[in-house]
Design a protein around this motif. Structure first.
Motif, PDB file in Angstrom:
ATOM      1  N   GLU A  50      44.719  36.637  62.217  1.00 14.40           N
ATOM      2  CA  GLU A  50      45.873  36.153  62.976  1.00 14.40           C
ATOM      3  C   GLU A  50      46.822  35.361  62.083  1.00 14.40           C
ATOM      4  N   SER A  51      46.264  34.508  61.218  1.00 15.84           N
ATOM      5  CA  SER A  51      47.105  33.734  60.289  1.00 15.84           C
ATOM      6  C   SER A  51      47.813  34.657  59.314  1.00 15.84           C
ATOM      7  N   TRP A  52      47.119  35.677  58.842  1.00 12.25           N
ATOM      8  CA  TRP A  52      47.741  36.618  57.896  1.00 12.25           C
ATOM      9  C   TRP A  52      48.901  37.356  58.565  1.00 12.25           C
ATOM     10  N   LEU A  53      48.699  37.803  59.803  1.00 13.15           N
ATOM     11  CA  LEU A  53      49.772  38.488  60.531  1.00 13.15           C
ATOM     12  C   LEU A  53      50.959  37.562  60.772  1.00 13.15           C
ATOM     13  N   ASP A  54      50.699  36.261  60.833  1.00 13.16           N
ATOM     14  CA  ASP A  54      51.783  35.281  60.972  1.00 13.16           C
ATOM     15  C   ASP A  54      52.433  34.960  59.630  1.00 13.16           C
ATOM     16  N   ASP A  55      52.043  35.686  58.603  1.00 14.53           N
ATOM     17  CA  ASP A  55      52.579  35.517  57.242  1.00 14.53           C
ATOM     18  C   ASP A  55      52.167  34.177  56.620  1.00 14.53           C
ATOM     19  N   ASP A  56      50.996  33.715  56.999  1.00 10.23           N
ATOM     20  CA  ASP A  56      50.465  32.464  56.460  1.00 10.23           C
ATOM     21  C   ASP A  56      49.346  32.778  55.462  1.00 10.23           C
ATOM     22  N   ASP A  57      49.719  33.176  54.261  1.00  7.33           N
ATOM     23  CA  ASP A  57      48.730  33.497  53.235  1.00  7.33           C
ATOM     24  C   ASP A  57      47.949  32.268  52.792  1.00  7.33           C
ATOM     25  N   LYS A  58      48.591  31.115  52.816  1.00  9.55           N
ATOM     26  CA  LYS A  58      47.942  29.886  52.347  1.00  9.55           C
ATOM     27  C   LYS A  58      46.708  29.565  53.183  1.00  9.55           C
ATOM     28  N   THR A  59      46.767  29.879  54.469  1.00 15.17           N
ATOM     29  CA  THR A  59      45.618  29.666  55.348  1.00 15.17           C
ATOM     30  C   THR A  59      44.662  30.840  55.315  1.00 15.17           C
ATOM     31  N   SER A  60      45.200  32.056  55.406  1.00 15.00           N
ATOM     32  CA  SER A  60      44.371  33.243  55.627  1.00 15.00           C
ATOM     33  C   SER A  60      43.605  33.722  54.399  1.00 15.00           C
ATOM     34  N   LEU A  61      44.261  33.813  53.254  1.00 14.36           N
ATOM     35  CA  LEU A  61      43.612  34.423  52.092  1.00 14.36           C
ATOM     36  C   LEU A  61      42.399  33.641  51.595  1.00 14.36           C
ATOM     37  N   PRO A  62      42.446  32.298  51.527  1.00 16.40           N
ATOM     38  CA  PRO A  62      41.232  31.578  51.108  1.00 16.40           C
ATOM     39  C   PRO A  62      40.048  31.801  52.056  1.00 16.40           C
ATOM     40  N   ILE A  63      40.318  31.903  53.364  1.00 23.41           N
ATOM     41  CA  ILE A  63      39.235  32.164  54.320  1.00 23.41           C
ATOM     42  C   ILE A  63      38.664  33.559  54.097  1.00 23.41           C
ATOM     43  N   LEU A  64      39.541  34.555  53.966  1.00 19.30           N
ATOM     44  CA  LEU A  64      39.081  35.928  53.730  1.00 19.30           C
ATOM     45  C   LEU A  64      38.293  36.022  52.427  1.00 19.30           C
ATOM     46  N   ALA A  65      38.763  35.315  51.397  1.00 23.13           N
ATOM     47  CA  ALA A  65      38.071  35.331  50.105  1.00 23.13           C
ATOM     48  C   ALA A  65      36.678  34.730  50.234  1.00 23.13           C
ATOM     49  N   LYS A  66      36.569  33.607  50.958  1.00 25.97           N
ATOM     50  CA  LYS A  66      35.272  32.952  51.151  1.00 25.97           C
ATOM     51  C   LYS A  66      34.316  33.868  51.909  1.00 25.97           C
ATOM     52  N   LEU A  67      34.817  34.493  52.974  1.00 28.58           N
ATOM     53  CA  LEU A  67      33.982  35.407  53.750  1.00 28.58           C
ATOM     54  C   LEU A  67      33.541  36.604  52.914  1.00 28.58           C
ATOM     55  N   ALA A  68      34.458  37.147  52.119  1.00 27.52           N
ATOM     56  CA  ALA A  68      34.119  38.296  51.268  1.00 27.52           C
ATOM     57  C   ALA A  68      32.991  37.944  50.299  1.00 27.52           C
ATOM     58  N   LYS A  69      33.066  36.760  49.746  1.00 33.24           N
ATOM     59  CA  LYS A  69      32.058  36.345  48.755  1.00 33.24           C
ATOM     60  C   LYS A  69      30.703  36.066  49.383  1.00 33.24           C
ATOM     61  N   THR A  70      30.687  35.860  50.698  1.00 35.87           N
ATOM     62  CA  THR A  70      29.404  35.668  51.388  1.00 35.87           C
ATOM     63  C   THR A  70      28.913  36.953  52.046  1.00 35.87           C
ATOM     64  N   GLY A  71      29.575  38.094  51.766  1.00 37.54           N
ATOM     65  CA  GLY A  71      29.072  39.391  52.206  1.00 37.54           C
ATOM     66  C   GLY A  71      29.745  40.008  53.408  1.00 37.54           C
ATOM     67  N   ASN A  72      30.836  39.429  53.915  1.00 36.46           N
ATOM     68  CA  ASN A  72      31.524  39.975  55.079  1.00 36.46           C
ATOM     69  C   ASN A  72      32.276  41.247  54.679  1.00 36.46           C
ATOM     70  N   VAL A  73      31.806  42.379  55.184  1.00 35.67           N
ATOM     71  CA  VAL A  73      32.366  43.680  54.796  1.00 35.67           C
ATOM     72  C   VAL A  73      33.807  43.825  55.289  1.00 35.67           C
ATOM     73  N   ALA A  74      34.080  43.377  56.497  1.00 34.80           N
ATOM     74  CA  ALA A  74      35.438  43.474  57.044  1.00 34.80           C
ATOM     75  C   ALA A  74      36.419  42.717  56.160  1.00 34.80           C
ATOM     76  N   ALA A  75      36.036  41.528  55.715  1.00 37.54           N
ATOM     77  CA  ALA A  75      36.905  40.738  54.838  1.00 37.54           C
ATOM     78  C   ALA A  75      37.107  41.438  53.503  1.00 37.54           C
ATOM     79  N   ARG A  76      36.061  42.026  52.979  1.00 36.54           N
ATOM     80  CA  ARG A  76      36.153  42.712  51.682  1.00 36.54           C
ATOM     81  C   ARG A  76      37.128  43.880  51.732  1.00 36.54           C
ATOM     82  N   LEU A  77      36.987  44.735  52.736  1.00 33.36           N
ATOM     83  CA  LEU A  77      37.860  45.913  52.805  1.00 33.36           C
ATOM     84  C   LEU A  77      39.286  45.536  53.197  1.00 33.36           C
ATOM     85  N   THR A  78      39.417  44.479  53.990  1.00 33.99           N
ATOM     86  CA  THR A  78      40.765  44.016  54.348  1.00 33.99           C
ATOM     87  C   THR A  78      41.488  43.486  53.120  1.00 33.99           C
ATOM     88  N   LEU A  79      40.807  42.708  52.295  1.00 29.81           N
ATOM     89  CA  LEU A  79      41.428  42.195  51.066  1.00 29.81           C
ATOM     90  C   LEU A  79      41.870  43.335  50.150  1.00 29.81           C
TER      91      LEU A  79
END
Length: 370
Positions: A50-79
């Protein structure tokens, strides 16, 4: 930053991927369904999207990166999908980061440029990751396009159709069209190929579309000539160059309406519907010209349909600002008398010309950070 090519994968991993791709190609089905990705229902992931769609990379990308590094497949493919979209433009926040910081947000560690999460998931045997990775290969065929559709990634599949035409497999587009796998925005590529290959079924379809007033049918007409006026009509359709004298006022009027109402150009019309609703027609015509062509508009897609629908993406602040920043990247300089100008296919366009056509669009371009 660009995605790692297949050459970046170690030879052992490459062998595993190619074997899996062979297996994947043998299980094609004709019914499309979205893949349910592990981690897609994680509340943190949903909030980040939702934050990414609102064009808020500062909020969204660090969360997606953290999730990807802990194994979240959805976050990995979205990134990985967001990384592709960065080819069009990036946010001021992302642009402010160092290359090392950018890599840390978008990729796993390893190598000089990090390792794409897409590669990692493909090595782990994820079927959607395999298909998306195969898109990066030099040559593709209709099997991959059908598989992408089957997995629910219709926009990605659509982007690959012109690549079939540019290969030695061009006639495969007729098989896809027969099975209704060629969307409206690529239908004229079927008609183009029919004209060159002599496929009467689709030549007749192109002629019917032409009689019904579809501008794109002109691009696939079997009656194309080297006439200069015909070329100007092509440029008007593909690049929004509607100021040519050879184009009648009636035809210009029809094209301006098509720019606003066509589903093919929805990303542009939605931009103007949100930002300049009182100047909808003039804004859409000018924005289309500045974005520099039909190809750029129809390739403006959601990073991953399994997570974000195309409609949700097109209606988002992220989509709109990505296109506006893409336009701003075409700002080439300032003349001696202080005039800002933009490069497009047909000619340079000055900011004063944009303002004359749509003052609202000009104001937006003058104030948006990029």
């Amino acid at each position: 930053m660009t995605d790692l090519s297949l050459l970046d994968i170690q030879s052992q991993s490459m062998k595993k991927i190619l074997i899996a791709l062979f297996v994947l190609a043998s299980v094609i089905r004709n019914s499309a369904h979205a893949v349910e990705l592990d981690g897609a229902n994680d509340p943190q992931f949903k909030a980040a999207i939702e934050s990414w769609l609102d064009d808020d990379d500062k909020t969204s990308l660090p969360i997606l990166a953290k999730l990807a590094k802990t194994g979240n497949v959805a976050a990995r493919l979205t990134l990985s999908g967001i990384e592709r979209l960065h080819i069009q433009s990036v946010s001021p926040y992302f642009k402010s980061l160092t290359r090392k910081e950018q890599r840390s947000l978008m990729r796993a560690g390893g190598g000089l440029s990090g390792t794409s999460w897409l590669n990692i998931e493909a090595e782990r045997g994820h079927q959607l990751a395999f298909a998306l990775l195969r898109v990066q290969a030099p040559n593709i065929n209709q099997i991959l396009i059908r598989k992408l559709i089957d997995l629910g990634e219709r926009e990605t599949a659509s982007r690959q159709i012109p690549r079939i035409i540019n290969s030695l497999k061009s006639e495969q587009i007729f098989d896809l069209a027969d099975d209704h796998f060629v969307p409206k925005e690529r239908r004229h590529r079927v008609w183009q190929t029919a004209a060159f290959k002599g496929n009467q079924k689709y030549i007749d379809e192109a002629n019917r579309a032409l009689r019904n007033g579809d501008p794109l049918a002109l691009m696939g007409s079997p009656n194309r000539t080297k006439n200069a006026d015909f070329k100007k009509h092509q440029n008007a359709i593909y690049f929004g160059a509607i100021t040519e004298e050879a184009i009648s006022e009636e035809y210009k009027k029809g094209l301006k309406k098509w720019f606003v109402t066509s589903t093919e150009l929805k990303p542009v019309s939605q931009l103007c519907n949100v930002e300049c609703p009182k100047q909808m027609e003039s804004c859409t015509a000018m924005a289309y010209k500045l974005i520099n062509g039909y190809h750029n508009v129809t390739n403006h897609d959601t990073p991953l349909e399994s997570v974000i629908s195309q409609a949700d993406f097109i209606n988002s602040a992220k989509s709109i600002n990505t296109l506006l920043r893409h336009i701003l990247q075409r700002k080439k300089g300032i003349t001696n008398d202080g005039e800002i100008y933009f490069a497009t296919y047909s000619r340079l366009i000055y900011l004063k010309d944009i303002r004359a056509a749509s003052s609202c669009l000009a104001d937006k371009l003058a104030t948006l950070q990029y």
